[in-house]
Enzyme design. Sequence first.
Site, PDB file in Angstrom:
ATOM      1  N   GLU A  30      15.255 -44.490  51.855  1.00 46.78           N
ATOM      2  CA  GLU A  30      14.702 -45.643  52.965  1.00 46.78           C
ATOM      3  C   GLU A  30      14.235 -44.831  54.259  1.00 46.78           C
ATOM      4  O   GLU A  30      13.138 -45.205  54.774  1.00 46.78           O
ATOM      5  CB  GLU A  30      15.931 -46.307  53.575  1.00 46.78           C
ATOM      6  CG  GLU A  30      16.947 -45.661  54.210  1.00 46.78           C
ATOM      7  CD  GLU A  30      18.081 -46.767  54.673  1.00 46.78           C
ATOM      8  OE1 GLU A  30      18.150 -47.056  56.006  1.00 46.78           O
ATOM      9  OE2 GLU A  30      18.809 -47.263  53.955  1.00 46.78           O
ATOM     10  N   ARG A  58      25.036 -48.612  51.342  1.00 45.63           N
ATOM     11  CA  ARG A  58      24.085 -47.402  51.428  1.00 45.63           C
ATOM     12  C   ARG A  58      23.392 -47.384  50.141  1.00 45.63           C
ATOM     13  O   ARG A  58      23.581 -47.827  49.025  1.00 45.63           O
ATOM     14  CB  ARG A  58      24.634 -45.757  51.433  1.00 45.63           C
ATOM     15  CG  ARG A  58      25.373 -45.303  52.577  1.00 45.63           C
ATOM     16  CD  ARG A  58      24.421 -45.067  53.635  1.00 45.63           C
ATOM     17  NE  ARG A  58      24.850 -44.569  54.903  1.00 45.63           N
ATOM     18  CZ  ARG A  58      24.896 -45.692  55.962  1.00 45.63           C
ATOM     19  NH1 ARG A  58      25.055 -46.866  56.027  1.00 45.63           N
ATOM     20  NH2 ARG A  58      25.724 -44.891  57.103  1.00 45.63           N
ATOM     21  N   HIS A  99      17.969 -51.485  57.531  1.00 48.84           N
ATOM     22  CA  HIS A  99      19.040 -50.981  58.088  1.00 48.84           C
ATOM     23  C   HIS A  99      19.390 -51.466  59.265  1.00 48.84           C
ATOM     24  O   HIS A  99      19.719 -50.643  60.501  1.00 48.84           O
ATOM     25  CB  HIS A  99      18.990 -49.312  58.132  1.00 48.84           C
ATOM     26  CG  HIS A  99      20.233 -48.712  57.875  1.00 48.84           C
ATOM     27  ND1 HIS A  99      20.477 -47.675  57.053  1.00 48.84           N
ATOM     28  CD2 HIS A  99      21.724 -49.115  58.402  1.00 48.84           C
ATOM     29  CE1 HIS A  99      21.831 -47.224  57.205  1.00 48.84           C
ATOM     30  NE2 HIS A  99      22.433 -48.181  57.886  1.00 48.84           N
TER      31      HIS A  99
HETATM   32  P1  NAI Z   1      35.651 -48.312  54.656  1.00 51.25           P
HETATM   33  O1  NAI Z   1      36.069 -46.818  54.623  1.00 51.25           O
HETATM   34  O2  NAI Z   1      36.672 -49.057  55.799  1.00 51.25           O
HETATM   35  O3  NAI Z   1      35.738 -49.013  53.594  1.00 51.25           O
HETATM   36  C1  NAI Z   1      35.252 -48.587  52.081  1.00 51.25           C
HETATM   37  C2  NAI Z   1      36.172 -49.112  50.933  1.00 51.25           C
HETATM   38  O4  NAI Z   1      35.391 -48.621  49.952  1.00 51.25           O
HETATM   39  C3  NAI Z   1      37.647 -48.396  51.076  1.00 51.25           C
HETATM   40  O5  NAI Z   1      38.356 -49.485  50.807  1.00 51.25           O
HETATM   41  C4  NAI Z   1      37.509 -47.564  49.853  1.00 51.25           C
HETATM   42  O6  NAI Z   1      38.657 -47.419  49.151  1.00 51.25           O
HETATM   43  C5  NAI Z   1      36.487 -48.175  48.957  1.00 51.25           C
HETATM   44  N1  NAI Z   1      35.921 -47.174  47.904  1.00 51.25           N
HETATM   45  C6  NAI Z   1      35.912 -45.868  48.110  1.00 51.25           C
HETATM   46  N2  NAI Z   1      35.133 -45.347  46.981  1.00 51.25           N
HETATM   47  C7  NAI Z   1      35.012 -46.444  46.017  1.00 51.25           C
HETATM   48  C8  NAI Z   1      34.496 -46.714  44.901  1.00 51.25           C
HETATM   49  N3  NAI Z   1      34.261 -45.529  44.263  1.00 51.25           N
HETATM   50  N4  NAI Z   1      34.609 -47.987  44.326  1.00 51.25           N
HETATM   51  C9  NAI Z   1      34.948 -48.911  44.997  1.00 51.25           C
HETATM   52  N5  NAI Z   1      35.312 -48.935  46.458  1.00 51.25           N
HETATM   53  C10 NAI Z   1      35.471 -47.622  46.757  1.00 51.25           C
HETATM   54  O7  NAI Z   1      34.412 -48.598  55.301  1.00 51.25           O
HETATM   55  P2  NAI Z   1      33.415 -49.696  55.960  1.00 51.25           P
HETATM   56  O8  NAI Z   1      33.760 -49.530  57.401  1.00 51.25           O
HETATM   57  O9  NAI Z   1      34.210 -51.093  55.224  1.00 51.25           O
HETATM   58  O10 NAI Z   1      32.072 -49.408  55.608  1.00 51.25           O
HETATM   59  C11 NAI Z   1      31.792 -49.433  54.293  1.00 51.25           C
HETATM   60  C12 NAI Z   1      30.418 -48.899  54.200  1.00 51.25           C
HETATM   61  O11 NAI Z   1      29.255 -49.655  54.916  1.00 51.25           O
HETATM   62  C13 NAI Z   1      30.153 -47.468  55.076  1.00 51.25           C
HETATM   63  O12 NAI Z   1      30.492 -46.540  54.071  1.00 51.25           O
HETATM   64  C14 NAI Z   1      28.555 -47.408  55.506  1.00 51.25           C
HETATM   65  O13 NAI Z   1      28.061 -46.659  54.302  1.00 51.25           O
HETATM   66  C15 NAI Z   1      28.231 -48.819  55.384  1.00 51.25           C
HETATM   67  N6  NAI Z   1      27.824 -49.489  56.611  1.00 51.25           N
HETATM   68  C16 NAI Z   1      26.420 -49.913  57.002  1.00 51.25           C
HETATM   69  C17 NAI Z   1      26.125 -50.183  58.117  1.00 51.25           C
HETATM   70  C18 NAI Z   1      24.681 -50.631  58.125  1.00 51.25           C
HETATM   71  O14 NAI Z   1      23.980 -51.036  59.261  1.00 51.25           O
HETATM   72  N7  NAI Z   1      23.980 -51.406  57.132  1.00 51.25           N
HETATM   73  C19 NAI Z   1      26.910 -50.052  59.211  1.00 51.25           C
HETATM   74  C20 NAI Z   1      28.252 -49.636  59.026  1.00 51.25           C
HETATM   75  C21 NAI Z   1      28.632 -49.093  57.860  1.00 51.25           C
END
Ligand code: NAI
Length: 334
Positions: free
Chosen positions: A260, A231, A300
């Site tokens: 964005e 994000r 995005h």
């Molecule tokens: P997830 O929830 O499986 O993993 C997120 C990880 O970040 C978790 O291991 C969590 O413990 C960690 N985390 C939380 N707070 C943190 C912090 N302060 N510092 C370091 N790590 C922290 O999420 P997933 O599925 O891996 O997705 C990650 C992000 O990717 C989503 O939140 C979303 O914003 C973004 N995304 C972007 C897309 C795009 O098209 N560009 C599509 C899908 C997701």
Amino acid sequence: MQLAFFEIEDWEKEFFRNNLKNHELLFSKHNLKKRNIDAIRNSNGLVVFIYSKINKDILSKLPKLKFIATMSTGYDHIDIEECKKRNIAVYNVPFYGENTVAEHTFALILALSRKIHLSYDRTRVGNFSLENLRGFDLKGKTIGIIGTGHIGQHVARIAKGFEMKILAFDVYQDKKLAETLGFRYISLNNLLKSSDIITLHAPYNKDTHHLLNSKNFHMIKKGAYLINTARGALIETDALVKALQQKKIAGAALDVLEGECYIREEKELLKHKKYPNCDLKTVIEDQMLLHMENVIITPHNAFNSQEALQRIIDTTLDNIKSFVRKKKCKNKVV
Ligand code: NAI
């Protein structure tokens, strides 16, 4: 049942028509707004993507609504509390694109490391000079992964295939995962100091707002590259622009930008008297990033593969069927 679908493409229409033959289906490629609600007043189910804001006002105009299936992971566009009050079930698609976003991350890394964007521009005008197109190998370089959840894990797997060294930072540490994939958890500051490529995969929330900011950007190893497919507001744009201008970092690849929504549609800027999630300075700095040679920006688009979209509609169909058949469903939010 009457089911109303919004933000639907033609191929998706065909899929739902073929799989929901016993129901009356209404389709619109637009997002649901007050002005197009009359046609769906009697609908029992609503299927939407994130640009349809399902607020109290909209819900009050749909007296027969029993469920909403959003074709997204996030459901912050739906007033969940109001749905609870009205006994409207809400379903989402919790996973669909872990590998998809990780693959896009590597598309961006490779584009930067081999200057694909610059090479492409050059050969299209018939210039085959190699001047300033020398890249670097990923093998042996250190990648720092911030957030080792679904997507971050896939990034680590792919990085392993490239024989990169892997460091990670996460507020929740999965030691078993680290052992299996052969990476090490370290502090955020040490990750910034030691990584040649830093890639963000943490969620956006109040704790991660400007996770990389003017106070810790100076920790980043000189000449490192920064990748963001998570994000935009995880990075303080002002600090990023300064680090690029001062050549502290060598480049960046961003699928997401702070502010964005206003880049996408400049008219949006004019609609608002106040800018809720970003200030005008950020929007101007986004424009500066768009024009930098060592910055690659995609719109995005990381989730946008045919297979990921198929997984979204397959799960949405399962969600609809489980409501209709009154079956338990793990994707039921409320
Ligand atoms: P997830 O929830 O499986 O993993 C997120 C990880 O970040 C978790 O291991 C969590 O413990 C960690 N985390 C939380 N707070 C943190 C912090 N302060 N510092 C370091 N790590 C922290 O999420 P997933 O599925 O891996 O997705 C990650 C992000 O990717 C989503 O939140 C979303 O914003 C973004 N995304 C972007 C897309 C795009 O098209 N560009 C599509 C899908 C997701």
